[in-house]
Design a protein around this motif. Structure first.
Motif, PDB file in Angstrom:
ATOM      1  N   SER A  58      -1.043   6.997  12.310  1.00  0.00           N
ATOM      2  CA  SER A  58      -0.560   6.202  11.415  1.00  0.00           C
ATOM      3  C   SER A  58      -1.213   4.807  11.316  1.00  0.00           C
ATOM      4  O   SER A  58      -1.614   4.353  10.178  1.00  0.00           O
ATOM      5  CB  SER A  58       0.937   5.798  11.662  1.00  0.00           C
ATOM      6  OG  SER A  58       1.657   6.875  11.720  1.00  0.00           O
ATOM      7  N   SER A  62      -3.609   3.496   8.508  1.00  0.00           N
ATOM      8  CA  SER A  62      -3.410   2.258   7.865  1.00  0.00           C
ATOM      9  C   SER A  62      -4.702   1.344   8.021  1.00  0.00           C
ATOM     10  O   SER A  62      -5.039   0.672   6.800  1.00  0.00           O
ATOM     11  CB  SER A  62      -2.323   1.191   8.455  1.00  0.00           C
ATOM     12  OG  SER A  62      -1.039   2.137   8.558  1.00  0.00           O
ATOM     13  N   TRP A  63      -5.214   1.319   9.002  1.00  0.00           N
ATOM     14  CA  TRP A  63      -6.614   0.642   8.942  1.00  0.00           C
ATOM     15  C   TRP A  63      -7.626   1.193   8.147  1.00  0.00           C
ATOM     16  O   TRP A  63      -8.251   0.484   7.369  1.00  0.00           O
ATOM     17  CB  TRP A  63      -7.021   0.624  10.430  1.00  0.00           C
ATOM     18  CG  TRP A  63      -8.322   0.099  10.706  1.00  0.00           C
ATOM     19  CD1 TRP A  63      -9.496   0.811  11.002  1.00  0.00           C
ATOM     20  CD2 TRP A  63      -8.818  -1.339  10.866  1.00  0.00           C
ATOM     21  NE1 TRP A  63     -10.531   0.004  11.112  1.00  0.00           N
ATOM     22  CE2 TRP A  63     -10.132  -1.306  10.926  1.00  0.00           C
ATOM     23  CE3 TRP A  63      -8.312  -2.348  10.441  1.00  0.00           C
ATOM     24  CZ2 TRP A  63     -10.756  -2.420  10.861  1.00  0.00           C
ATOM     25  CZ3 TRP A  63      -8.744  -3.573  10.207  1.00  0.00           C
ATOM     26  CH2 TRP A  63     -10.149  -3.624  10.405  1.00  0.00           C
ATOM     27  N   ARG A  65      -6.865   2.864   5.163  1.00  0.00           N
ATOM     28  CA  ARG A  65      -6.859   2.315   4.080  1.00  0.00           C
ATOM     29  C   ARG A  65      -7.061   1.078   3.611  1.00  0.00           C
ATOM     30  O   ARG A  65      -7.538   0.693   2.767  1.00  0.00           O
ATOM     31  CB  ARG A  65      -4.942   2.732   3.745  1.00  0.00           C
ATOM     32  CG  ARG A  65      -4.509   3.966   3.387  1.00  0.00           C
ATOM     33  CD  ARG A  65      -3.277   4.057   2.629  1.00  0.00           C
ATOM     34  NE  ARG A  65      -2.291   3.910   3.770  1.00  0.00           N
ATOM     35  CZ  ARG A  65      -1.805   4.742   4.489  1.00  0.00           C
ATOM     36  NH1 ARG A  65      -2.066   6.015   4.217  1.00  0.00           N
ATOM     37  NH2 ARG A  65      -0.909   4.468   5.450  1.00  0.00           N
ATOM     38  N   TYR A  66      -6.941   0.202   4.810  1.00  0.00           N
ATOM     39  CA  TYR A  66      -7.212  -1.370   4.518  1.00  0.00           C
ATOM     40  C   TYR A  66      -8.686  -1.420   4.432  1.00  0.00           C
ATOM     41  O   TYR A  66      -9.150  -2.207   3.310  1.00  0.00           O
ATOM     42  CB  TYR A  66      -6.798  -2.076   5.782  1.00  0.00           C
ATOM     43  CG  TYR A  66      -7.485  -3.584   5.611  1.00  0.00           C
ATOM     44  CD1 TYR A  66      -6.648  -4.423   4.715  1.00  0.00           C
ATOM     45  CD2 TYR A  66      -8.202  -4.155   6.541  1.00  0.00           C
ATOM     46  CE1 TYR A  66      -7.334  -5.601   4.983  1.00  0.00           C
ATOM     47  CE2 TYR A  66      -8.896  -5.040   6.562  1.00  0.00           C
ATOM     48  CZ  TYR A  66      -8.454  -5.951   5.784  1.00  0.00           C
ATOM     49  OH  TYR A  66      -8.763  -7.190   5.614  1.00  0.00           O
TER      50      TYR A  66
END
Lengths: 275, 179
Positions: A58, A62-63, A65-66
């Motif tokens: 997760s 998230s990273w 996606r960033y």
């Protein structure tokens, strides 16, 4: 007893170590990788691994996606540019495909007629109310002369009225000034086909007692010395018998769609000398 | 008692975590052996029985999950624990350089031992892995060991108000590694 009480930790460690050594020795010789302990530990660790993997994944997602978002605008621009380029390229290919299709039909017509042809590309259309003409990219340098018939699949297009060195003007059969000696294919009745605007023509001078029905095919008669015999002109669209008139009023739809004309063949000589 | 009950659970958790981390960071090519660092840490902090049991359990679980032969990591972990334990009487662990160097040497020795074992006992030709896997792995452990010790020290202070000391090590016989 006193000895054991004082050194119980040391004894315990020694026993553990000896046990580990025995376990290692035994497994080197007999272990096939299917031991019950392996299975138990694998089963036991699976939920932890799933859970740890879920959490770390997760965070990783998230990273990612960033990081992806940071470069997204630039990437988007690049992709849009690529799409435009590919669209342009696709258009060229489509155009090439359609052109090949048209040329194939043109070639089929050329093979079916026993004439020498010059293929030309339509470079301008002047289908105004008064003049139904087109301009082609071949002229006297290519052997064209005024009056030569012009055809395109599936039939007659018109004739050359102005021939320059490199371009020529074609008077379409739909022009009101155009008259083509024609016959009805079914009944061999002769008349004059005159232009009457876009897609439209009239077959004139057919007497009332002649058998003309809707759908009859009209071809060139070969008389008059301009158009060779047997070229498809059009189809009877409507037949009217008028009391006061001597002749039938016959509306004709041409076979050639002049709005989509892009390549044509000019009949250079009556006999196919090229063959 | 709680310690003995929670030990297997803790070992499973640590090994699961180190497997996942290794997969993510090094795509499975290198391992981040947190369990190995825990054993070194146990050598410096826990008493003999508790530490030996911890090394046994961690080694055994690791054997079950990764080793072709059960017992290999168990023996190695117990030996590493014993080394750390003995050394803890002589040297102080306050100094980062020492911890890093000790972690590095332990890891390198362990890796070489494993390779020798694979070669001699299992006939696996893994000598070529020494510069490409063993050395980077030992460096990783060498770098992570002081960090782990630091974090554990902070936890000890948080929970006990001061760094934890086992009973045997409260004497003044050790030699300080402080410069």
């Amino acid at each position: 007893m006193f000895f054991f009480r004082n050194y119980k930790s040391l004894i315990l460690v020694t026993l553990i170590f000896i046990f580990a050594l025995i376990m290692l020795s035994y497994n080197v010789k007999y272990d096939k990788g299917e031991g019950i302990f392996r299975k138990i530990v694998l089963e036991a660790v699976a939920p932890f691994q799933s859970f740890s993997h879920f959490i770390v994944k997760s965070v990783d997602d998230s990273w990612e996606r960033y990081v992806t978002l940071v470069g997204l605008v630039e990437k988007n621009k690049q992709l849009a540019k690529t799409i435009h380029e590919l669209k342009a390229e696709l258009l060229i290919y489509k155009e090439g495909y359609l052109e090949a299709k048209r040329l194939r039909t043109l070639l089929a017509l050329r093979e079916s007629l026993d004439y020498a042809f010059v293929a030309a590309r339509v470079i301008a259309k002047k289908q105004t109310a008064l003049s139904k003409t087109i301009v082609i990219d071949k002229g006297s340098f290519d052997g064209l002369k005024t009056g030569m018939p012009v055809v395109a699949p599936p039939g007659l297009v018109g004739r050359l009225i102005n021939v320059s060195w490199n371009v020529s003007k074609v008077l379409l059969i739909t022009d009101e000034n155009s008259n083509v000696d024609a016959i009805l294919y079914r009944t061999r009745v002769q008349g004059i086909f005159s232009g009457a605007g876009l897609h439209e023509g009239k077959l004139k001078y057919i007497t009332k007692n002649q058998d003309v029905i809707r759908g009859d095919t009209i071809i060139s008669s070969g008389m008059g010395g301009v158009f060779p015999k047997g070229l498809l002109i059009g189809q009877v669209k409507n037949v009217e018998k008028q009391d006061k008139e001597l002749f039938l009023k016959i509306d004709v739809t041409t076979f050639v769609d002049f709005s989509k004309l892009e390549e044509v063949l000019v009949l250079v000589s009556e006999e196919n000398e090229g063959k | 008692m709680a310690y003995y009950l929670l030990l297997p659970l803790l070992s499973l958790l640590v090994i699961a975590l180190q497997t996942v981390l290794a997969d993510i960071i090094f795509l499975g090519r290198l391992a981040i052996e947190i369990s190995f660092i825990v054993v070194i840490y146990a050598g410096f902090r826990l008493d003999l029985a508790k530490g030996a049991l911890l090394a046994f359990v961690f080694g055994f679980v690791l054997d079950c999950l990764t080793s072709p032969v059960i017992g290999l990591f168990t023996v190695i972990y117990i030996l590493v624990f014993l080394c750390s334990f003995i050394l803890s009487f002589i040297l102080d662990i306050e100094k980062i350089h020492f911890i890093a160097l000790f972690g590095f040497l332990c890891a390198l020795t362990k890796e070489i031992f494993v390779i020798i074992f694979y070669n001699l006992v299992l006939n696996f030709d893994t000598v070529m892995n020494i510069p490409f896997i063993c050395l980077p792995q030992a460096i990783i452990i060498g770098l992570l060991t002081p960090l782990f010790f630091y974090l554990m020290r902070r936890l000890e202070v948080f929970f006990y108000g001061k760094p934890f000391h086992r009973t045997e090590r409260t004497g003044d016989s050790r030699i300080s590694a402080k410069i």
